[in-house]
Design an enzyme around this catalytic site. Sequence first.
Site, PDB file in Angstrom:
ATOM      1  N   SER A  35     -72.417  40.355  58.925  1.00  0.00           N
ATOM      2  CA  SER A  35     -72.627  41.807  60.129  1.00  0.00           C
ATOM      3  C   SER A  35     -71.672  42.264  60.658  1.00  0.00           C
ATOM      4  CB  SER A  35     -73.504  41.182  61.502  1.00  0.00           C
ATOM      5  OG  SER A  35     -74.256  39.828  60.470  1.00  0.00           O
ATOM      6  N   GLU A  71     -74.542  32.546  49.389  1.00  0.00           N
ATOM      7  CA  GLU A  71     -75.180  32.514  49.258  1.00  0.00           C
ATOM      8  C   GLU A  71     -75.960  31.590  47.375  1.00  0.00           C
ATOM      9  OE1 GLU A  71     -76.611  36.653  49.297  1.00  0.00           O
ATOM     10  OE2 GLU A  71     -77.024  36.255  51.690  1.00  0.00           O
ATOM     11  N   LYS A  94     -76.305  42.709  46.977  1.00  0.00           N
ATOM     12  CA  LYS A  94     -77.337  41.888  46.647  1.00  0.00           C
ATOM     13  C   LYS A  94     -78.596  42.065  45.809  1.00  0.00           C
ATOM     14  CE  LYS A  94     -76.164  40.143  51.346  1.00  0.00           C
ATOM     15  NZ  LYS A  94     -76.200  39.443  52.006  1.00  0.00           N
ATOM     16  N   GLY A 128     -76.504  38.587  57.262  1.00  0.00           N
ATOM     17  CA  GLY A 128     -77.002  38.983  57.115  1.00  0.00           C
ATOM     18  C   GLY A 128     -78.135  38.520  58.527  1.00  0.00           C
ATOM     19  N   GLU A 154     -66.485  34.920  55.153  1.00  0.00           N
ATOM     20  CA  GLU A 154     -67.898  35.471  55.502  1.00  0.00           C
ATOM     21  C   GLU A 154     -68.806  33.908  56.483  1.00  0.00           C
ATOM     22  OE1 GLU A 154     -68.781  38.315  53.110  1.00  0.00           O
ATOM     23  OE2 GLU A 154     -69.962  36.866  51.599  1.00  0.00           O
ATOM     24  N   HIS A 188     -70.023  33.546  46.434  1.00  0.00           N
ATOM     25  CA  HIS A 188     -70.818  33.984  47.275  1.00  0.00           C
ATOM     26  C   HIS A 188     -72.299  32.845  48.761  1.00  0.00           C
ATOM     27  CE1 HIS A 188     -73.649  36.106  50.490  1.00  0.00           C
ATOM     28  NE2 HIS A 188     -72.600  37.467  50.054  1.00  0.00           N
ATOM     29  N   ASN A 199     -71.845  45.139  49.044  1.00  0.00           N
ATOM     30  CA  ASN A 199     -72.524  43.693  48.111  1.00  0.00           C
ATOM     31  C   ASN A 199     -73.894  44.152  48.335  1.00  0.00           C
ATOM     32  OD1 ASN A 199     -73.585  41.711  47.160  1.00  0.00           O
ATOM     33  ND2 ASN A 199     -72.822  40.526  48.552  1.00  0.00           N
TER      34      ASN A 199
HETATM   35  C1  PEP Z   1     -72.267  39.737  52.365  1.00  0.00           C
HETATM   36  O1  PEP Z   1     -73.836  39.402  52.061  1.00  0.00           O
HETATM   37  O2  PEP Z   1     -71.485  39.321  51.829  1.00  0.00           O
HETATM   38  C2  PEP Z   1     -73.049  40.144  53.757  1.00  0.00           C
HETATM   39  C3  PEP Z   1     -71.431  40.284  54.797  1.00  0.00           C
HETATM   40  O3  PEP Z   1     -73.499  40.245  54.761  1.00  0.00           O
HETATM   41  P1  PEP Z   1     -73.889  41.276  55.365  1.00  0.00           P
HETATM   42  O4  PEP Z   1     -73.291  42.324  55.789  1.00  0.00           O
HETATM   43  O5  PEP Z   1     -75.309  41.347  56.033  1.00  0.00           O
HETATM   44  O6  PEP Z   1     -73.984  40.475  56.339  1.00  0.00           O
END
Ligand code: PEP
Length: 246
Positions: free
Chosen positions: A209, A96, A11, A170, A164, A94, A9
């Site tokens: 992460s 976000e 983003k 992040g 998640e 997601h 992803n």
């Molecule tokens: C994500 O954007 O779905 C995500 C898991 O980001 P990160 O790996 O940066 O935590």
Amino acid sequence: MRQPLVIANWKMHGKSAFNEALVTDFLAKLMAGRAECVLCPPSVYLGQIAGLLDSSDVMLGAQDCSHIDEGAYTGEVSAEMLRDCGCTWVIVGHSERRQYHQESDALLAAKLAMAQRAGLTPVLCVGETQEQREAGEAEQVVRAQLLGALDDLSDYRHLAIAYEPVWAIGTGLTASPEQAQAMHEFIRDVMRELDARSAESLRLLYGGSVKPGNASELFAQADIDGALVGGASLDAEAFAAIVSAA
Ligand code: PEP
């Protein structure tokens, strides 16, 4: 039995020159392995990335789709348009988008149906916040997100789910493999209630992460079938290492 799946992803990151270097480098570093792999760039770059992936097995996905098929909806991108651009996958819900665009479970249910109707496989994201986990509500929150978005779905076979935890996205914080496995097991149990037959083959991805250093331990868990990767997917070497670990 469940083929591992690793999804990038990006983003809202990338520009043409960066994208070309990233994808070229990633494909060069990617070793033949068991995992399926999907790249989800910003939608304006789907055409560019489709061209770069042309002769590879890596698939193309989008980060979101509209819940409407077409019409006067300025700024929206339909699931059919994504399919037309070469996508076979789409991320839905997601955290976000839930947080910054107030996406509700009902809206996500409509997006999931629209994605499947267009021939895309949606990846529904679920996960609790830090406060919800500390209050002991993590399972309750995730269960409500699953039922709210999936209750009316007619096809549970063309679907993946990404757990998640919001506090791990992040932030550099990762759920421990045991924490992640416990929630994945819980999610599979909820999915058995919805559709017992497809729950065993449904792929459950962990996101939050994920890095080369923690991927193997996460992938070793019985109900973790892959990962949704944000930050580390913007580094060709790191992302290739994560895919290889799956
Ligand atoms: C994500 O954007 O779905 C995500 C898991 O980001 P990160 O790996 O940066 O935590």
